[in-house]
Scaffold this motif. Structure first.
Motif, short mmCIF file in Angstrom:
data_model
loop_
_atom_site.label_atom_id
_atom_site.label_comp_id
_atom_site.label_asym_id
_atom_site.label_seq_id
_atom_site.Cartn_x
_atom_site.Cartn_y
_atom_site.Cartn_z
N HIS A 1 0.85 -1.19 0.00
CA HIS A 1 0.00 0.00 0.00
C HIS A 1 0.88 1.25 0.00
O HIS A 1 2.10 1.17 0.21
CB HIS A 1 -0.91 0.01 1.23
N GLY A 2 0.25 2.39 -0.23
CA GLY A 2 0.95 3.66 -0.19
C GLY A 2 1.18 4.23 -1.57
O GLY A 2 1.01 3.58 -2.60
N ALA A 3 1.61 5.50 -1.60
CA ALA A 3 1.79 6.22 -2.85
C ALA A 3 2.86 5.61 -3.73
O ALA A 3 2.81 5.73 -4.97
CB ALA A 3 2.11 7.68 -2.56
N ASP A 4 3.84 4.95 -3.12
CA ASP A 4 4.95 4.39 -3.90
C ASP A 4 4.83 2.87 -4.08
O ASP A 4 5.79 2.22 -4.53
CB ASP A 4 6.28 4.71 -3.20
N ALA A 5 3.69 2.31 -3.74
CA ALA A 5 3.55 0.86 -3.77
C ALA A 5 3.61 0.32 -5.20
O ALA A 5 3.10 0.93 -6.14
CB ALA A 5 2.22 0.44 -3.15
N GLN A 6 4.27 -0.82 -5.34
CA GLN A 6 4.29 -1.57 -6.59
C GLN A 6 3.91 -3.02 -6.28
O GLN A 6 4.04 -3.48 -5.14
CB GLN A 6 5.67 -1.52 -7.24
N VAL A 7 3.48 -3.74 -7.32
CA VAL A 7 3.10 -5.13 -7.11
C VAL A 7 3.15 -5.87 -8.45
O VAL A 7 2.94 -5.28 -9.51
CB VAL A 7 1.68 -5.25 -6.49
N THR A 8 3.45 -7.16 -8.36
CA THR A 8 3.27 -8.09 -9.47
C THR A 8 2.62 -9.35 -8.92
O THR A 8 3.05 -9.86 -7.88
CB THR A 8 4.61 -8.47 -10.12
N VAL A 9 1.59 -9.82 -9.58
CA VAL A 9 0.97 -11.11 -9.25
C VAL A 9 1.00 -11.97 -10.51
O VAL A 9 0.57 -11.54 -11.58
CB VAL A 9 -0.49 -10.94 -8.78
N VAL A 10 1.56 -13.17 -10.36
CA VAL A 10 1.67 -14.12 -11.48
C VAL A 10 1.03 -15.43 -11.06
O VAL A 10 1.31 -15.94 -9.96
CB VAL A 10 3.14 -14.37 -11.88
N ALA A 11 0.20 -16.00 -11.92
CA ALA A 11 -0.44 -17.28 -11.62
C ALA A 11 -0.42 -18.18 -12.85
O ALA A 11 -0.53 -17.71 -13.98
CB ALA A 11 -1.87 -17.07 -11.14
N TRP A 12 -0.28 -19.47 -12.58
CA TRP A 12 -0.33 -20.48 -13.63
C TRP A 12 -1.63 -21.24 -13.43
O TRP A 12 -1.81 -21.94 -12.42
CB TRP A 12 0.88 -21.40 -13.54
N ILE A 13 -2.56 -21.09 -14.38
CA ILE A 13 -3.92 -21.59 -14.18
C ILE A 13 -4.35 -22.48 -15.34
O ILE A 13 -3.85 -22.36 -16.46
CB ILE A 13 -4.93 -20.43 -14.04
N LYS A 14 -5.28 -23.35 -15.04
CA LYS A 14 -6.01 -24.11 -16.06
C LYS A 14 -7.48 -23.88 -15.75
O LYS A 14 -8.06 -24.53 -14.88
CB LYS A 14 -5.64 -25.59 -16.02
N TRP A 15 -8.05 -22.94 -16.45
CA TRP A 15 -9.39 -22.43 -16.13
C TRP A 15 -10.47 -23.38 -16.61
O TRP A 15 -10.40 -23.91 -17.72
CB TRP A 15 -9.57 -21.06 -16.77
N ASN A 16 -11.47 -23.57 -15.77
CA ASN A 16 -12.63 -24.39 -16.11
C ASN A 16 -13.84 -23.47 -16.23
O ASN A 16 -14.34 -22.98 -15.22
CB ASN A 16 -12.86 -25.46 -15.04
N ARG A 17 -14.30 -23.24 -17.45
CA ARG A 17 -15.50 -22.42 -17.63
C ARG A 17 -16.69 -23.15 -17.03
O ARG A 17 -16.95 -24.30 -17.33
CB ARG A 17 -15.73 -22.15 -19.12
N SER A 18 -17.45 -22.46 -16.17
CA SER A 18 -18.59 -23.07 -15.50
C SER A 18 -19.88 -22.43 -16.00
O SER A 18 -19.88 -21.56 -16.87
CB SER A 18 -18.47 -22.91 -13.98
N ASN A 19 -20.99 -22.87 -15.43
CA ASN A 19 -22.29 -22.32 -15.80
C ASN A 19 -22.55 -20.97 -15.16
O ASN A 19 -23.54 -20.31 -15.50
CB ASN A 19 -23.41 -23.29 -15.40
N PHE A 20 -21.68 -20.55 -14.23
CA PHE A 20 -21.85 -19.28 -13.55
C PHE A 20 -21.04 -18.21 -14.29
O PHE A 20 -19.82 -18.31 -14.38
CB PHE A 20 -21.37 -19.38 -12.09
N ILE A 21 -21.72 -17.22 -14.83
CA ILE A 21 -21.04 -16.14 -15.55
C ILE A 21 -20.76 -15.04 -14.54
O ILE A 21 -21.69 -14.40 -14.03
CB ILE A 21 -21.89 -15.63 -16.72
N ARG A 22 -19.47 -14.79 -14.26
CA ARG A 22 -19.13 -13.90 -13.16
C ARG A 22 -17.67 -13.48 -13.28
O ARG A 22 -16.89 -14.09 -14.03
CB ARG A 22 -19.32 -14.62 -11.82
N CYS A 23 -17.29 -12.47 -12.52
CA CYS A 23 -15.88 -12.16 -12.32
C CYS A 23 -15.24 -13.32 -11.55
O CYS A 23 -15.89 -13.97 -10.74
CB CYS A 23 -15.70 -10.89 -11.50
#
Length: 240
Positions: free
Chosen positions: A71-93
């Motif tokens: 957090h803060g004015a100078d904050a930086q971040v990187t998030v990396v993920a390795w995924i195998k996505w399963n599309r479901s019947n729920f349409i959502r974020c």
């Protein structure tokens, strides 16, 4: 794995029912919610990955992961993920990982897919907030880097976002997935300071509308969080 600025890396080799413990600078423990969360015989950084079914997720209480509280004015971040996505019947974020509590207006940062704002659907999204609450004039936070390319169901892909204090950038399989206006996405002001009662670190869900939601469904083979914005070349190297 590039280790400069690496806070945590999870390879998800532990058995179902166990806390998943990170390597990196800190050994933080992901706690199962609605578990046990299955370990499957298909991995990226070893023989195994975890399978998140709808309604399952991981959390670390805020007090137990101070280094992830970026957090803060100078904050930086990187998030990396390795995924195998399963599309479901729920349409959502679908939330991958971050500190993002919409219910209490304690948003900081979070990697999403399928965010569904600004005419988006199944792209990679890097959500950032300097104010914690909704974007002024809107019901929700609308500030995010959003790629142009739909992710592929049932295939291993590397998804990532960076924030350097001026721009958020969304990456798919090691490349900046450019989209006019939205990737890179200009956003100055840093990341919100949620204080001692701010958001927990969550994987596979966030708190919204008074309860956990935005569940990710599929396999998760690796997750890394950095306290700096990795360069495009570094992201490309991780994806390989």
């Amino acid at each position: 794995m590039n280790r400069e600025g690496l806070i945590c890396f999870w390879d998800f080799q532990e058995e179902a029912g166990q806390e998943r413990v990170s390597s990196g600078s800190y050994n933080y423990r992901l706690q199962e919610v609605n578990g046990p969360i299955a370990r499957v015989e298909e991995g990226v950084f070893g023989p195994h990955a975890v399978r998140l079914d709808f309604g399952q997720w991981f959390r670390i209480p805020r007090s137990e992961c101070p280094a992830l509280n970026l957090h803060g004015a100078d904050a930086q971040v990187t998030v990396v993920a390795w995924i195998k996505w399963n599309r479901s019947n729920f349409i959502r974020c679908e939330a991958i990982a971050g500190m993002w509590d919409e219910t209490r207006a304690k948003r900081q940062y979070c990697l999403f897919i399928n965010l569904r704002i600004w005419d988006s659907a199944e792209q990679v999204c890097g959500h950032v907030s300097s104010i914690g609450g909704p974007t002024p004039g809107y019901k929700y936070c609308m500030d995010a880097a959003i790629g142009a390319t739909a992710i592929t169901p049932e295939a291993w892909q590397c998804v990532a976002f960076t924030y350097d204090g001026t721009y958020a950038r969304a990456y798919l399989d090691g490349r900046l997935d450019e989209r006019e206006t939205f990737n890179p996405y200009r956003y100055e002001g840093g990341l919100f300071d949620g204080g001692t009662d701010g958001a927990d670190f969550t994987v596979g869900a966030v708190d919204r509308s008074g309860e956990p939601g935005n569940f990710f469904t599929g396999l998760l083979g690796g997750l890394a969080v950095y306290n700096r914005a990795l360069s495009p070349e570094e992201i490309a190297q991780l994806a390989r």
